[in-house]
Scaffold this motif. Sequence first.
Motif, PDB file in Angstrom:
ATOM      1  N   LEU A  22       1.714   3.790  -4.875  1.00  0.00           N
ATOM      2  CA  LEU A  22       0.485   3.275  -4.266  1.00  0.00           C
ATOM      3  C   LEU A  22       0.227   1.846  -4.734  1.00  0.00           C
ATOM      4  O   LEU A  22       0.817   1.375  -5.709  1.00  0.00           O
ATOM      5  CB  LEU A  22      -0.702   4.167  -4.614  1.00  0.00           C
ATOM      6  N   ASP A  23      -0.664   1.181  -4.039  1.00  0.00           N
ATOM      7  CA  ASP A  23      -0.999  -0.202  -4.342  1.00  0.00           C
ATOM      8  C   ASP A  23      -1.793  -0.298  -5.654  1.00  0.00           C
ATOM      9  O   ASP A  23      -2.458   0.658  -6.054  1.00  0.00           O
ATOM     10  CB  ASP A  23      -1.842  -0.759  -3.183  1.00  0.00           C
ATOM     11  N   TYR A  24      -1.722  -1.457  -6.289  1.00  0.00           N
ATOM     12  CA  TYR A  24      -2.520  -1.733  -7.500  1.00  0.00           C
ATOM     13  C   TYR A  24      -3.936  -2.137  -7.090  1.00  0.00           C
ATOM     14  O   TYR A  24      -4.173  -2.514  -5.946  1.00  0.00           O
ATOM     15  CB  TYR A  24      -1.849  -2.833  -8.336  1.00  0.00           C
ATOM     16  N   PRO A  25      -4.916  -2.088  -8.035  1.00  0.00           N
ATOM     17  CA  PRO A  25      -6.286  -2.475  -7.677  1.00  0.00           C
ATOM     18  C   PRO A  25      -6.420  -3.992  -7.493  1.00  0.00           C
ATOM     19  O   PRO A  25      -5.728  -4.765  -8.150  1.00  0.00           O
ATOM     20  CB  PRO A  25      -7.136  -2.003  -8.863  1.00  0.00           C
ATOM     21  N   HIS A  26      -7.286  -4.372  -6.583  1.00  0.00           N
ATOM     22  CA  HIS A  26      -7.522  -5.792  -6.275  1.00  0.00           C
ATOM     23  C   HIS A  26      -8.928  -6.188  -6.690  1.00  0.00           C
ATOM     24  O   HIS A  26      -9.856  -5.383  -6.600  1.00  0.00           O
ATOM     25  CB  HIS A  26      -7.360  -6.047  -4.771  1.00  0.00           C
ATOM     26  N   ALA A  82       0.799  -1.221   0.000  1.00  0.00           N
ATOM     27  CA  ALA A  82       0.000   0.000   0.000  1.00  0.00           C
ATOM     28  C   ALA A  82       0.831   1.271   0.000  1.00  0.00           C
ATOM     29  O   ALA A  82       0.416   2.257  -0.505  1.00  0.00           O
ATOM     30  CB  ALA A  82      -0.952   0.011   1.178  1.00  0.00           C
ATOM     31  N   LEU A  83       1.996   1.263   0.601  1.00  0.00           N
ATOM     32  CA  LEU A  83       2.850   2.441   0.477  1.00  0.00           C
ATOM     33  C   LEU A  83       4.244   1.891   0.408  1.00  0.00           C
ATOM     34  O   LEU A  83       4.976   1.896   1.379  1.00  0.00           O
ATOM     35  CB  LEU A  83       2.704   3.376   1.676  1.00  0.00           C
ATOM     36  N   ASN A  84       4.579   1.336  -0.741  1.00  0.00           N
ATOM     37  CA  ASN A  84       5.808   0.571  -0.826  1.00  0.00           C
ATOM     38  C   ASN A  84       7.004   1.488  -0.872  1.00  0.00           C
ATOM     39  O   ASN A  84       7.457   1.902  -1.925  1.00  0.00           O
ATOM     40  CB  ASN A  84       5.761  -0.348  -2.048  1.00  0.00           C
ATOM     41  N   LEU A  85       7.502   1.803   0.314  1.00  0.00           N
ATOM     42  CA  LEU A  85       8.577   2.775   0.410  1.00  0.00           C
ATOM     43  C   LEU A  85       9.881   2.215  -0.117  1.00  0.00           C
ATOM     44  O   LEU A  85      10.691   2.941  -0.661  1.00  0.00           O
ATOM     45  CB  LEU A  85       8.713   3.242   1.850  1.00  0.00           C
ATOM     46  N   ALA A  86      10.057   0.897   0.040  1.00  0.00           N
ATOM     47  CA  ALA A  86      11.257   0.266  -0.501  1.00  0.00           C
ATOM     48  C   ALA A  86      11.294   0.468  -2.010  1.00  0.00           C
ATOM     49  O   ALA A  86      12.345   0.542  -2.627  1.00  0.00           O
ATOM     50  CB  ALA A  86      11.269  -1.213  -0.159  1.00  0.00           C
TER      51      ALA A  86
END
Length: 249
Positions: A187-191, A178-182
């Motif tokens: 932002l996250d993709y839709p599920h 959801a907040l992939n700082l690495a």
Amino acid sequence: MDFDIITIFPEFFNGPLSHGMVFQAQKRGLIDIRIHDLRDFTTDRHKTVDDRPFGGGAGMVLKPEPLFRAIRKIQAERTLSSRKVILLTPQGKRFEQPQATQFSTLHQAILICGRYEGVDERVTQCLVDEELSIGDYVLSGGELAACVFVDAVTRLLPGVLNNSSSVINESFAVIENALNLADGCILDYPHYTRPEDFEGERVPDVLLCGDHKRVERWRRKKALEKTLKNRPDLLQYATLSEDDKQLLG
Ligand code: 6GU
């Protein structure tokens, strides 16, 4: 990890901390949350926690004595190698994911919920290690912010979300979509889940095709598009590959 929350609304925390991951983490003994009623640390008959500001002005200020007494008692109860006293206030530094990760290494967080117009500055000066704000808007008190802090930190602790301590960095990349700082703040993709067709709204074909590579590329494209649309400010920190730039068109 221990969370000690000092508040004038102890009942407030009955609901928010009794569900889902935070509740399970308490039951499993991974975290301990203690709520302290600031009024229990007053000495007068009326249990006075606030007073009028010197120099005049609107509103009331939380008095120093009950807060000093509360914090000193909590600190005297145990000797923990790493702990912080945190004041939740709109005047604080922004609490964001990197801060949540840092605080998740502590053994104890003592959280003071600010109220009214503020807290006597001597509390901040003498006792508080960090002043934190959860965003640029004003809440009527720090209680909601304290719950945000507990949730955001707890989910990062070893063992809470199946993330074992030894593989915490690997699982961070997997869990922290959801907040992939690495990954540079995307932002996250839709599920999607079943049914394939809901009132004529269909799940995108690519997710049903079984081609893992195509799915990954589609998800990356959607995540980049969502970020550009909702949080263009994040993209300036993201490291985009040539392929990413092509996906964005
Ligand atoms: Cl931590 N407290 C209050 N009262 N308002 C806020 C906040 C905290 N963070 C954002 N707004």
